[in-house]
Design a protein around this motif. Structure first.
Motif, mmCIF file in Angstrom:
data_model
loop_
_atom_site.group_PDB
_atom_site.id
_atom_site.type_symbol
_atom_site.label_atom_id
_atom_site.label_comp_id
_atom_site.label_asym_id
_atom_site.label_seq_id
_atom_site.Cartn_x
_atom_site.Cartn_y
_atom_site.Cartn_z
ATOM 1 N N ASP A 23 21.216 -100.632 -10.006
ATOM 2 C CA ASP A 23 19.995 -99.875 -10.335
ATOM 3 C C ASP A 23 19.175 -99.510 -9.099
ATOM 4 N N GLY A 24 19.695 -99.900 -7.884
ATOM 5 C CA GLY A 24 19.063 -99.491 -6.641
ATOM 6 C C GLY A 24 17.971 -100.401 -6.131
ATOM 7 N N THR A 25 17.692 -101.523 -6.797
ATOM 8 C CA THR A 25 16.623 -102.415 -6.334
ATOM 9 C C THR A 25 17.103 -103.429 -5.295
ATOM 10 N N LEU A 26 18.394 -103.510 -5.036
ATOM 11 C CA LEU A 26 18.928 -104.393 -3.986
ATOM 12 C C LEU A 26 19.500 -103.520 -2.881
ATOM 13 N N ASP A 27 18.858 -103.556 -1.705
ATOM 14 C CA ASP A 27 19.300 -102.753 -0.561
ATOM 15 C C ASP A 27 20.385 -103.526 0.188
ATOM 16 N N ILE A 28 21.622 -103.299 -0.217
ATOM 17 C CA ILE A 28 22.730 -104.062 0.357
ATOM 18 C C ILE A 28 22.893 -103.770 1.842
ATOM 19 N N ALA A 29 22.814 -102.496 2.210
ATOM 20 C CA ALA A 29 23.047 -102.130 3.606
ATOM 21 C C ALA A 29 22.062 -102.847 4.535
ATOM 22 N N SER A 30 20.796 -102.904 4.147
ATOM 23 C CA SER A 30 19.795 -103.562 4.989
ATOM 24 C C SER A 30 20.039 -105.064 5.059
ATOM 25 N N ARG A 31 20.402 -105.655 3.926
ATOM 26 C CA ARG A 31 20.650 -107.101 3.916
ATOM 27 C C ARG A 31 21.840 -107.457 4.809
ATOM 28 N N LEU A 32 22.896 -106.648 4.735
ATOM 29 C CA LEU A 32 24.066 -106.911 5.580
ATOM 30 C C LEU A 32 23.740 -106.716 7.052
ATOM 31 N N ALA A 33 22.921 -105.692 7.362
ATOM 32 C CA ALA A 33 22.537 -105.446 8.751
ATOM 33 C C ALA A 33 21.718 -106.603 9.307
ATOM 34 N N GLU A 34 20.820 -107.155 8.485
ATOM 35 C CA GLU A 34 20.006 -108.299 8.914
ATOM 36 C C GLU A 34 20.887 -109.507 9.209
ATOM 37 N N ARG A 35 21.853 -109.746 8.341
ATOM 38 C CA ARG A 35 22.733 -110.900 8.555
ATOM 39 C C ARG A 35 23.592 -110.708 9.798
ATOM 40 N N GLN A 74 30.303 -95.682 -14.570
ATOM 41 C CA GLN A 74 29.211 -95.039 -13.838
ATOM 42 C C GLN A 74 29.645 -94.881 -12.389
ATOM 43 N N THR A 75 28.836 -94.148 -11.627
ATOM 44 C CA THR A 75 29.150 -93.943 -10.211
ATOM 45 C C THR A 75 28.636 -95.125 -9.384
ATOM 46 N N GLY A 76 29.183 -95.233 -8.167
ATOM 47 C CA GLY A 76 28.699 -96.232 -7.217
ATOM 48 C C GLY A 76 29.168 -97.647 -7.462
ATOM 49 N N VAL A 77 30.178 -97.826 -8.318
ATOM 50 C CA VAL A 77 30.593 -99.182 -8.668
ATOM 51 C C VAL A 77 31.246 -99.894 -7.481
ATOM 52 N N LEU A 78 32.226 -99.229 -6.799
ATOM 53 C CA LEU A 78 32.943 -99.897 -5.708
ATOM 54 C C LEU A 78 32.002 -100.366 -4.594
ATOM 55 N N PRO A 79 31.140 -99.507 -4.027
ATOM 56 C CA PRO A 79 30.262 -100.006 -2.954
ATOM 57 C C PRO A 79 29.300 -101.082 -3.437
ATOM 58 N N ALA A 80 28.874 -100.987 -4.687
ATOM 59 C CA ALA A 80 27.950 -101.997 -5.197
ATOM 60 C C ALA A 80 28.621 -103.353 -5.291
ATOM 61 N N VAL A 81 29.803 -103.400 -5.915
ATOM 62 C CA VAL A 81 30.495 -104.686 -6.072
ATOM 63 C C VAL A 81 30.916 -105.239 -4.707
ATOM 64 N N ALA A 82 31.494 -104.366 -3.848
ATOM 65 C CA ALA A 82 31.933 -104.828 -2.530
ATOM 66 C C ALA A 82 30.752 -105.360 -1.712
ATOM 67 N N GLY A 83 29.613 -104.701 -1.813
ATOM 68 C CA GLY A 83 28.439 -105.159 -1.072
ATOM 69 C C GLY A 83 27.929 -106.495 -1.573
ATOM 70 N N VAL A 84 27.877 -106.671 -2.880
ATOM 71 C CA VAL A 84 27.417 -107.947 -3.441
ATOM 72 C C VAL A 84 28.361 -109.079 -3.033
ATOM 73 N N LEU A 85 29.659 -108.826 -3.092
ATOM 74 C CA LEU A 85 30.615 -109.858 -2.686
ATOM 75 C C LEU A 85 30.424 -110.224 -1.217
ATOM 76 N N ALA A 86 30.156 -109.216 -0.368
ATOM 77 C CA ALA A 86 29.939 -109.494 1.051
ATOM 78 C C ALA A 86 28.686 -110.339 1.251
ATOM 79 N N LEU A 87 27.627 -110.047 0.492
ATOM 80 C CA LEU A 87 26.398 -110.841 0.605
ATOM 81 C C LEU A 87 26.645 -112.288 0.201
ATOM 82 N N HIS A 88 27.551 -112.500 -0.724
ATOM 83 C CA HIS A 88 27.882 -113.860 -1.167
ATOM 84 C C HIS A 88 29.010 -114.481 -0.338
ATOM 85 N N ARG A 89 29.341 -113.845 0.792
ATOM 86 C CA ARG A 89 30.362 -114.349 1.735
ATOM 87 C C ARG A 89 31.723 -114.525 1.060
#
Length: 829
Positions: free
Chosen positions: A718-730, A653-668
């Motif tokens: 599925d779009g229910t986790l706003d990674i960009a906003s979470r990273l910006a807050e941190r 599916q599309t969007g895999v790289l930014p999704a995985v990279a973002g989740v890994l960043a959220l988990h430090r």
């Protein structure tokens, strides 16, 4: 020297404040003349204050009020070294006969100083109290050694100073070891002045405090520092501190990055690099003088402790110092390497290198007297050097840690630049990169030290050691230091006697000393173009072997951030592939290797469940080559990041790289490499699967929870986790470091780096979620990411992505350039 006119005012009886201001802002003679003038001006003002206060406090027998009481300058003021914001270090001495009169006089002295806003370090003591305090507090005793009479009873000041100095000399065998220990502790806290980007001019090793300590050691009569250049070094550091005080308006000794250009301009220097280089050169002189002096103190104290026993053994006779031969013309005497009585430096141009090599091999210091004699009398080496000279240089470089001190001894008498003239351009040259621990010249020596532990791995250890010494020699010239260094290395190699073939190898090693680590961390090693490019640059198995060892030595000598087991394994993998190609083997095309059993299992499970499936395992990511680390790595202790191998399979599916990279960043989790690969489904199973093979580092050293990673990844897809906003807050929760703004990101296309994909390289400030932002921008550009490789050094990140068009082919040049520009704009925003 012009002395400012002093005008009386009600608030400032001597007009001192106005005269001081004129002196600091209008005097055309900065440096020692201005410091002397400021001290004299302050002397006159304080003497007038003392006279007025003493007259008021006078008695019938002493109407002037000066008998049995005096005002004394100590410390830096006692030495007449007042910088614009220096403290006034004062002692009010009294004989104890009239405490009330002393208290009243002190008030009349201190309050006018405070009223003018001047920093004041003061005390009121009798000579006995001063002597007792000095015996208890080494810093007080050092300050009193520089005592200078200002006003009042001269006899009281003279007697006190004489007593304190006599105590210092009598107690020197006990107090000097204590002082040496204090100096060592201070060096541990504040570091080496000659290597710091933001040095403390006073407290760091090689700074003004050490220069003062050398004066105190000389006053003990036990030992004296080498005088050559010492006063000039001290003067240069004082000049820099004066300019720093005037530039900042503060009493600071720390030369901060944001103030260096202004200080350089105030001193008439070209730029901040010129300023730092002058500071480093001064610090090197003082630090070397301190080393020699403390070594002499130790020798004298050992000699004194041995003397009674020797006299008893010899019946009062005198035994000459034992001399043990080390090499032709070189002997050991009393723990130092000195010249033999038969040595003739004027007839033996190889003697400096022979003496240095012998000292390093024996782990002994070179006597400063021997080095001075060598510098004064030795003839220059012919060009090319005789074989013995080249062999002695290699022996010196291969001696390991003792090489550093011996090299410094040669540097102190400018012997290195006589042997290697190109050394002058890198000498004391700063490196404005937080990854580097050392100046350029010290880094080159440190690389040789590291390389000496790797000589058993190569067939030509002499070429490895000389390449280590020269690999960054081009940093003294404008442009790409590797290209400039290639030319210099070829010339130096010929001068020191290598033949044409060996000179070519050394030039290749210097030209490509960054090739392996940059390729291994930024390129797809499965791509034949990557391996082919390195093999073409290196040319032979023997050169590859040397380059591998040089790469490791260079990284270890740079600092802890430059080398790790992860980087070491990537470089080793690249070297193995290049070696295979040089041996005639053909690497497999990317993506043609069969999936492993674990990968197939994950693919089947992902298709069965319709969602991502994860597998992870940990391995400690300790720095490679740690067994070779010495005391220079002190302060780097602490938990090492945990290396994690992470496999993810999910329906394509599309969007895999930014999704995985973002989740890994959220988990430090810090991404090292990421490979994306489409797998054909097993026979009888419908659908296609994306397999992601990641290497990440856990920031806090604990294994991430696979269930939490999977849950967040499902939400991100599925779009229910706003990674960009979470990273910006941190990111907003952490205060930003004050200093020079980060340069904008730069995105380039690497032409011909791969036949199967377009290679895009991103250089940017490292930040959580950088790869996530890159992935989002590439998804928006409509390209597919095949693999990603992240490399971080200090605050700088270099992320390389291999992309293709929708059909799996490399992008046309114009489209690749367009994607790069769009990516640069996205990251810049």
């Amino acid at each position: 020297m012009h002395h400012p006119h002093v005008e009386n005012t009600p608030d400032d009886p001597g007009g001192y404040a106005a005269a001081r201001l004129r002196l600091l802002t209008e005097d055309p003679h900065p440096g020692p003349p201005r410091r002397t003038a400021l001290s004299r001006l302050t002397d006159t003002w304080l003497a007038d204050l003392f006279a007025g206060a003493a007259t008021v406090a006078g008695t019938d027998g002493d109407p002037a009020g000066t008998r049995g009481i005096s005002l004394v300058a100590v410390g830096g003021y006692g030495r007449g070294e007042l910088s614009p914001r220096s403290d006034l270090d004062l002692v009010l001495l009294h004989d104890g006969s009239d405490p009330a009169r002393v208290a009243a006089l002190a008030d009349r002295l201190w309050y006018p100083v405070w009223d003018l806003g001047l920093a004041l370090d003061h005390s009121v003591r009798t000579p006995a109290e001063a002597r007792k305090t000095a015996a208890e507090d080494l810093k007080v005793q050092l300050g009193l050694l520089d005592a200078r009479h200002l006003a009042g009873d001269l006899g009281l000041t003279t007697a006190t100073r004489t007593t304190v100095l006599a105590d210092w000399r009598n107690q020197a065998p006990k107090r000097l070891p204590q002082l040496q220990e204090l100096c060592a502790e201070r060096a541990t806290r504040h570091g080496e002045l000659r290597y710091l980007l933001e040095p403390d001019l006073k407290e760091a090793r090689g700074g003004l405090r050490d220069a003062t300590v050398l004066r105190a050691v000389a006053a003990s009569w036990l030992a004296d520092a080498p005088r050559e250049g010492l006063d000039d070094a001290r003067r240069r550091l004082l000049d820099v501190r004066d300019a720093l005080h005037l530039t900042t308006g503060r009493a600071t000794d720390r030369l901060a990055l944001q103030e260096q250009d202004q200080v350089a301009s105030a001193l008439g220097m070209l730029d901040a690099d010129a300023l730092l280089r002058q500071v480093y050169e001064a610090a090197r002189v003082i630090a070397y003088a301190a080393d020699v002096t403390w070594r002499e103190v130790g020798r004298v104290l050992r000699s004194r402790s041995m003397r009674p026993r020797l006299r008893a053994m010899l019946g009062g006779g005198k035994q000459p110092a034992e001399r043990s031969p080390l090499a032709e013309g070189v002997v050991e005497q009393d723990g130092e390497v000195v010249l033999a009585r038969t040595a003739r430096p004027e007839r033996d141009p190889v003697l400096p290198l022979r003496a240095a090599a012998a000292a390093a091999q024996a782990g002994l210091p070179l006597s400063p007297h021997a080095v001075r004699r060598l510098a004064a009398t030795t003839r220059p080496l012919p060009a090319p050097w005789p074989a013995e000279a080249r062999e002695q240089l290699v022996t010196l470089l291969g001696a390991g840690r003792p090489t550093v001190d011996v090299w410094e001894a040669l540097e102190a008498e400018e012997l290195i630049t006589r042997l290697l003239p190109d050394w002058e351009r890198v000498r004391c040259r700063p490196q404005r990169n937080a990854v580097h621990l050392w100046t350029v010249d010290r880094h080159l020596i440190e690389t040789a030290v590291r390389a000496s532990a790797l000589t058993r791995r190569v067939g030509r250890p002499d070429l490895l050691l000389v390449a280590a010494l020269l690999h960054d020699i081009g940093k003294g010239w404008p442009g790409d230091h590797s290209l400039a260094g290639e030319t210099i290395a070829r010339d130096v190699a010929a001068r020191i006697g290598f033949d044409r073939a060996d000179s070519a190898v050394l030039a290749t090693l210097v030209r490509h000393h960054l090739l392996l680590v940059e390729t291994a961390t930024r390129r797809d090693l499965d791509d034949p173009a990557t391996v082919r490019a390195v093999a073409d640059a290196v040319g032979s198995q023997s050169t590859l072997e040397l380059l591998h060892a040089l790469t490791e030595a260079d990284a270890l000598a740079t600092g802890p951030a430059a080398w790790s087991a992860w980087r070491g394994s990537l470089v080793a993998d690249l070297v193995a592939r290049v070696a295979a190609r040089l041996a005639g083997d053909t690497p497999a095309e990317p993506g043609t290797t069969a999936p492993t059993a674990e990968q197939e299992r994950l693919a089947v499970e992902a298709l069965r469940t319709g969602g991502p499936v994860l597998a992870l395992r940990a391995r400690a990511e300790t720095p490679a080559g740690d067994e070779g680390r010495g005391q220079d790595d002190a302060g780097q202790d602490g938990p090492e990041p945990l290396g994690v191998e992470l496999l993810i399979a999910l329906p394509e599916q599309t969007g895999v790289l930014p999704a995985v990279a973002g989740v890994l960043a959220l988990h430090r989790l810090t991404v090292r490499t990421a490979e994306l690969r489409a797998l054909d489904p097993p026979e009888g199973v419908e659908g296609s699967v994306l397999l992601l093979d990641w290497r990440v580092a856990a920031e806090y050293g604990s294994l991430p929870q696979g269930t939490r990673l999977r849950a967040d990844l499902v939400r991100a897809l599925d779009g229910t986790l706003d990674i960009a906003s979470r990273l910006a807050e941190r990111d907003a929760a952490y205060p930003r470091r004050r200093g020079v703004p980060a340069p904008p990101p730069r995105v380039t296309v690497a032409p011909a780096a791969s036949r199967h994909a377009t290679v895009i390289e991103v250089r940017a400030q490292d930040a959580p979620g950088l790869l996530h932002r890159i992935g989002r921008a590439l998804e928006k550009a409509g390209v597919r990411v095949r693999s990603a490789h992240a490399s971080t050094l200090g605050a700088n990140a270099v992320d390389t992505v291999y992309v293709t068009g929708p059909t799996g082919s490399p992008l046309p040049p114009q489209e690749a350039t367009s994607v790069a520009r769009a990516l640069e704009e996205a990251l810049g925003g």
